[in-house]
Design a protein around this motif. Structure first.
Motif, mmCIF file in Angstrom:
data_model
loop_
_atom_site.group_PDB
_atom_site.id
_atom_site.type_symbol
_atom_site.label_atom_id
_atom_site.label_comp_id
_atom_site.label_asym_id
_atom_site.label_seq_id
_atom_site.Cartn_x
_atom_site.Cartn_y
_atom_site.Cartn_z
ATOM 1 N N TYR A 27 24.905 14.352 -73.749
ATOM 2 C CA TYR A 27 25.009 14.393 -72.312
ATOM 3 C C TYR A 27 24.022 15.424 -71.756
ATOM 4 N N GLN A 28 23.880 16.552 -72.483
ATOM 5 C CA GLN A 28 22.923 17.609 -72.110
ATOM 6 C C GLN A 28 21.820 17.635 -73.157
ATOM 7 N N SER A 29 20.574 17.528 -72.709
ATOM 8 C CA SER A 29 19.493 17.351 -73.680
ATOM 9 C C SER A 29 18.240 18.101 -73.275
ATOM 10 N N ALA A 30 17.412 18.372 -74.282
ATOM 11 C CA ALA A 30 16.073 18.932 -74.087
ATOM 12 C C ALA A 30 15.121 18.147 -74.977
ATOM 13 N N GLY A 49 10.990 18.540 -71.031
ATOM 14 C CA GLY A 49 11.973 18.676 -69.969
ATOM 15 C C GLY A 49 13.386 18.827 -70.501
ATOM 16 N N LYS A 50 14.280 19.252 -69.605
ATOM 17 C CA LYS A 50 15.711 19.343 -69.891
ATOM 18 C C LYS A 50 16.447 18.430 -68.919
ATOM 19 N N HIS A 51 17.630 17.970 -69.345
ATOM 20 C CA HIS A 51 18.325 16.978 -68.526
ATOM 21 C C HIS A 51 19.828 17.067 -68.743
ATOM 22 N N VAL A 52 20.583 16.841 -67.660
ATOM 23 C CA VAL A 52 22.038 16.721 -67.715
ATOM 24 C C VAL A 52 22.400 15.365 -67.115
ATOM 25 N N GLY A 53 23.261 14.626 -67.797
ATOM 26 C CA GLY A 53 23.693 13.338 -67.272
ATOM 27 C C GLY A 53 23.561 12.248 -68.310
ATOM 28 N N MET A 54 24.564 11.368 -68.366
ATOM 29 C CA MET A 54 24.610 10.311 -69.379
ATOM 30 C C MET A 54 23.893 9.039 -68.928
ATOM 31 N N GLU A 64 -2.751 13.917 -84.927
ATOM 32 C CA GLU A 64 -2.752 12.912 -85.996
ATOM 33 C C GLU A 64 -1.329 12.581 -86.426
ATOM 34 N N THR A 65 -0.482 13.618 -86.513
ATOM 35 C CA THR A 65 0.941 13.428 -86.788
ATOM 36 C C THR A 65 1.716 14.202 -85.734
ATOM 37 N N ASN A 66 2.696 13.520 -85.109
ATOM 38 C CA ASN A 66 3.419 14.116 -83.984
ATOM 39 C C ASN A 66 4.912 14.116 -84.266
ATOM 40 N N ARG A 67 5.569 15.169 -83.788
ATOM 41 C CA ARG A 67 7.019 15.270 -83.950
ATOM 42 C C ARG A 67 7.675 15.170 -82.573
ATOM 43 N N LEU A 68 8.545 14.178 -82.457
ATOM 44 C CA LEU A 68 9.390 14.049 -81.264
ATOM 45 C C LEU A 68 10.767 14.586 -81.637
ATOM 46 N N ALA A 69 11.259 15.542 -80.861
ATOM 47 C CA ALA A 69 12.556 16.155 -81.151
ATOM 48 C C ALA A 69 13.400 16.209 -79.882
ATOM 49 N N VAL A 70 14.684 15.989 -80.061
ATOM 50 C CA VAL A 70 15.624 15.988 -78.936
ATOM 51 C C VAL A 70 16.814 16.858 -79.305
ATOM 52 N N ARG A 71 17.059 17.883 -78.498
ATOM 53 C CA ARG A 71 18.221 18.751 -78.720
ATOM 54 C C ARG A 71 19.361 18.266 -77.822
ATOM 55 N N CYS A 131 28.198 11.787 -78.381
ATOM 56 C CA CYS A 131 27.068 12.715 -78.317
ATOM 57 C C CYS A 131 25.869 12.073 -79.011
ATOM 58 N N GLY A 132 24.765 11.925 -78.291
ATOM 59 C CA GLY A 132 23.567 11.388 -78.932
ATOM 60 C C GLY A 132 22.708 10.573 -77.994
ATOM 61 N N ILE A 133 21.661 9.965 -78.551
ATOM 62 C CA ILE A 133 20.761 9.087 -77.801
ATOM 63 C C ILE A 133 21.413 7.711 -77.810
ATOM 64 N N TRP A 134 22.233 7.442 -76.796
ATOM 65 C CA TRP A 134 23.149 6.300 -76.861
ATOM 66 C C TRP A 134 22.535 5.001 -76.346
ATOM 67 N N ASP A 135 21.399 5.079 -75.648
ATOM 68 C CA ASP A 135 20.765 3.868 -75.123
ATOM 69 C C ASP A 135 19.304 3.850 -75.571
ATOM 70 N N GLY A 136 18.555 2.880 -75.094
ATOM 71 C CA GLY A 136 17.223 2.628 -75.613
ATOM 72 C C GLY A 136 16.217 3.751 -75.408
ATOM 73 N N ALA A 137 15.188 3.770 -76.263
ATOM 74 C CA ALA A 137 14.105 4.757 -76.175
ATOM 75 C C ALA A 137 12.789 4.080 -76.526
ATOM 76 N N ARG A 138 11.707 4.525 -75.877
ATOM 77 C CA ARG A 138 10.399 3.889 -76.098
ATOM 78 C C ARG A 138 9.291 4.776 -75.539
ATOM 79 N N ILE A 139 8.069 4.453 -75.959
ATOM 80 C CA ILE A 139 6.862 5.044 -75.366
ATOM 81 C C ILE A 139 6.071 3.908 -74.742
ATOM 82 N N VAL A 140 5.653 4.100 -73.509
ATOM 83 C CA VAL A 140 4.878 3.102 -72.783
ATOM 84 C C VAL A 140 3.492 3.661 -72.515
ATOM 85 N N GLN A 141 2.458 2.843 -72.786
ATOM 86 C CA GLN A 141 1.085 3.235 -72.500
ATOM 87 C C GLN A 141 0.486 2.321 -71.435
ATOM 88 N N THR A 142 -0.210 2.939 -70.502
ATOM 89 C CA THR A 142 -0.859 2.199 -69.428
ATOM 90 C C THR A 142 -2.269 2.763 -69.229
#
Length: 760
Positions: free
Chosen positions: A104-107, A116-121, A136-143, A203-214
């Motif tokens: 619910y609370q994430s960074a 960024g930081k965020h509150v809300g489901m 070349e190698t990237n780390r995506l992390a979510v607290r 608790c967690g990433i409960w819905d979809g996730a993606r990267i969009v390029q334009t």
């Protein structure tokens, strides 16, 4: 040139850290013991997958997973530069990280950069990834903060006194205590525990996730409004690096029906950030209708923005051509609230059900899960689902399927069960409520099935006017095409809990004089086969303490099952017999309430029974259990919600063999067509009535009286209405008679609460 990299997979890992107050510093390096994870997902699901916790839905196993709330959690995954568009060396290409829902609370961190930081489901998170930060190698992390770090309600001195006093004086379920901690969050309220769900703080990433390029332009949102004559208004929310001249191409085609594609090209000027509105006119428009009013035609619109060098970005959405209004019910008082749903200019009697989350861990719900349950709803002749305020803004697939099935959606905001107190009034909470409510409307407004916005479930609008005003403003600002109700129940709507919670006789349903019946029902024990899935062998007996953990209200179950057991002279009661009697009591109660509502159309404009489904293995009010096994009431709902209903109204009292039972035969027609045919009735297989009849469209009327002499033993009365085919059936157990009476103290409190919610 939009390119999408899906992050919905099992290439994630998750690990725990000590809890810290949100917002917390970056303590990624302190994680020990990473385990595999899946997105969409939940911490408990990942732990269960590697046997770190037992299945929380079985027995009392949920207690063994409560320790999860004591930690904060990190997600991580790697993304190689090669995953990105090959043209990513060009400075014209932009990349956006999108999360549809984190609970619910994430960074969010990209390598060492905090995005960024965020509150809300329920609100979407969108972050642009700086091109120079793509390595070349990237780390995506979510607290993600654990349940222990959820916000707490801030009470002043009078509120603290009221909570202490009220908790001793007013009887209520645990979820309805005064100023509970759940008020401080806008996550799924049910997750704090409800009378059909466990306390399980997801608790967690409960819905979809993606990267969009334009390229230089990013379409943040695409809003489409269509009306029956084919006029369509399109609004694009654009994010551009620089102002420029461009053109937009709209391609419109049918999604679930055949039609020629229509295209429209419009030149326009793009500013750096903001909305652009366009109007187009469709030829040969195909309307969206509820399934019982016509075809639920859904369109696809694709918007493509280009400049002299080619495509910049594109985005696709679905929409429908329809109007939805609420009008005053015929024969209601002049000051009554409007409760007649009018779709495309035609009144629609609501044969509805209350929908609760399909999973206590909603990350686990798939499109296939939604499809199975929604098809069962459609097969039961349900034309509206009330998405209850203690639950969710469901995932996108739920609304897409409702669009395609022609099932209307009554969508509530995540406010529920405030009893006679109120939600927080501090500015921080109001800012959060504004953010989440506007995000919910923006996400759902293109769906033609969404027919009504409602503030939430069972709270007093007047003392929560700060919330009602905020929600009304959000609906007006982000939509403006649908009606808004402040709460459910509200004026002239009933949540009839005199039966069940008040222990009233089921005949009391026929005294309900509301214009819309928003909640009513009885618990029905699930099938023995389902009970065996989640109860221990020792608990597979008549209701006991382990049943209570799975929400059984034993005293009330017995109260409504006993008249049936006594009627049949059953003394040595087996588990199978108790389950059968419990389900029959649920069925007969629903039959009395629904037929009362339908016979009284158009003054009564609809009903929605409590409840269609359930979020875990529960002994509750659902007619379809967690394993999707239907209870007896499900098949009865199919009959009771047939658009053409034969109903028999008769006084409900104890009778003996040889007595004459007198009643009236009704025919109800919810269709837009006159119905002609033959109606017959059989008492214990012997024909007692045969009539050639007709009834006008959208009508309910008495056909004639009927007298039946009761026999010793069974007394079943079956009706059939047919023309070229069998149109409708209905059956009554004339021996059934609820002999219980109301608990006056509970009834007075229930009536008082109902009056407060609908009159203030």
């Amino acid at each position: 040139m939009r390119e999408t990299i899906s992050l919905n997979d099992s290439n994630w890992f998750v690990g725990a850290v000590a809890p810290q107050k949100f917002p917390a510093p970056n303590d990624f390096s302190r994680v020990e013991g990473w385990i595999p994870a899946t997105v969409p997902g939940d911490i408990r699901l990942d732990l269960f997958a590697i046997n770190k916790i037992p299945d929380p839905f079985l027995g009392k196993n949920n207690e063994a997973s409560q320790w999860v709330d004591e930690y904060d959690w990190w997600y991580r995954r790697e993304l190689a530069r090669s995953k990105f568009d090959p043209r990513n060396s060009s400075e014209q290409v932009r990349a956006f990280l999108i999360f549809d829902g984190i609970d619910y609370q994430s960074a969010i961190y990209w390598n060492e950069l905090e995005l960024g930081k965020h509150v809300g489901m329920f609100s979407r998170q969108v972050y642009e990834i700086p091109r120079e930060k793509i390595l070349e190698t990237n780390r995506l992390a979510v607290r993600v903060s654990g349940g222990k770090q959820l916000p707490r309600v801030k009470l002043n001195a009078p509120e603290k006194i009221w909570r202490r006093v009220a908790s001793r004086v007013i009887p209520h379920a645990p979820q309805a205590s005064e100023f509970p901690e759940r008020y401080a969050t806008l996550k799924c309220q049910m997750s704090f525990g409800w009378d059909f769900a466990p306390r399980l703080l997801t608790c967690g990433i409960w819905d979809g996730a993606r990267i969009v390029q334009t390229r230089e332009i990013f379409i943040r949102d695409l809003w489409v409004q269509g009306v029956p004559d084919g006029r369509v208004r399109v609004r694009l929310d654009l994010d551009a690096r620089n102002a420029c001249d461009a053109r937009v191409r709209f391609e419109v085609r049918g999604k679930n029906f055949e039609t020629d594609a229509q295209t429209f090209e419009i030149p326009f000027r793009i500013e750096k950030r903001g909305a652009q509105a366009f109007s187009i006119q469709l030829e040969n428009p195909h309307l969206w209708n509820p399934w019982d009013r016509g075809e639920p035609n859904v369109y696809i619109l694709r918007a493509t923005i280009s400049d002299a060098n080619g495509e910049l970005d594109s985005l696709e959405t679905t929409f429908g051509l329809r109007t939805i209004e609420l009008e005053q019910n015929p024969r209601s008082s002049a000051d009554a609230a409007p409760w007649t749903f009018v779709v495309n200019g035609l009144p629609e009697f609501i044969r509805g059900a209350n929908w609760v989350p399909a999973e206590a861990i909603p990350a686990r719900v798939t499109r296939a899960d939604y499809a199975a349950l929604l098809q069962m709803a459609r097969d039961a002749n349900i034309n509206l689902l009330r998405v209850w305020g203690g639950g969710l803004k469901e995932k996108r697939a739920f609304y897409e399927l409702c669009d395609e099935l022609g099932i209307l959606v009554w969508q509530e905001f995540p406010f529920a069960g405030a009893g006679i107190d109120y939600f927080p009034r501090d500015q921080e909470f109001l800012r959060l409520a504004r953010q989440e409510s506007r995000a919910i409307v923006r996400t759902l407004r293109n769906h033609p099935s969404v027919a009504l916005w409602c503030g939430g479930n069972e709270f007093i609008p007047r003392v929560n006017q700060h919330i009602i005003n905020l929600l009304r403003d959000a609906v007006a600002m982000e939509d403006g095409t649908r009606p808004f109700k402040p709460a459910s129940p509200s004026q002239n709507e009933s949540h009839n809990w005199r039966i069940w919670h008040g222990l009233a006789n089921t005949r009391d349903y026929e005294n309900d004089d509301a214009l819309f019946f928003g909640e009513f029902g009885l618990q029905g024990a699930p099938n023995v086969e389902t009970l065996a899935r989640f109860l221990s062998d020792d608990a597979l007996a008549l209701p006991n303490a382990e049943w209570d953990y799975h929400n059984a209200e034993r005293r009330k179950l017995w109260r409504y099952a006993e008249p049936i057991l006594n009627q049949r002279g059953i003394q040595e009661i087996s588990l199978e017999q108790f389950v059968q009697a419990s389900q029959e009591a649920q069925l007969r109660g629903l039959q009395i309430a629904i037929e009362h509502a339908r016979r009284n159309k158009p003054r009564v404009s609809g009903c929605a029974f409590w409840q269609f489904n359930e979020p875990w293995y529960s002994i509750c009010w659902s007619v379809v259990d967690y394993s999707r096994a239907p209870k007896l009431a499900y098949a009865k709902i199919k009959e009771l919600y047939n658009p053409v209903l034969v109903s028999f109204a008769f006084p409900r009292r104890v009778r003996k063999a040889g007595e004459i039972l007198s009643g009236k035969i009704w025919l109800v027609n919810d269709t837009l067509h006159e119905q002609r045919g033959t109606l017959s009735a059989r008492h214990n297989g012997e024909q007692v009535v045969k009539l050639n009849i007709s009834i006008a469209p959208n009508d309910a009327r008495v056909l004639q009286g009927l007298e039946v002499m009761l026999e010793s033993g069974e007394n079943f009365l079956r009706f059939e209405f047919q023309n070229e085919k069998l149109v409708s059936t209905n059956e009554y157990d004339l021996n059934y008679c609820d002999t219980g009476e109301i608990d006056l103290r509970r009834a007075v409190l229930a009536s008082a609460a109902g009056w407060l919610r609908t009159s203030l």
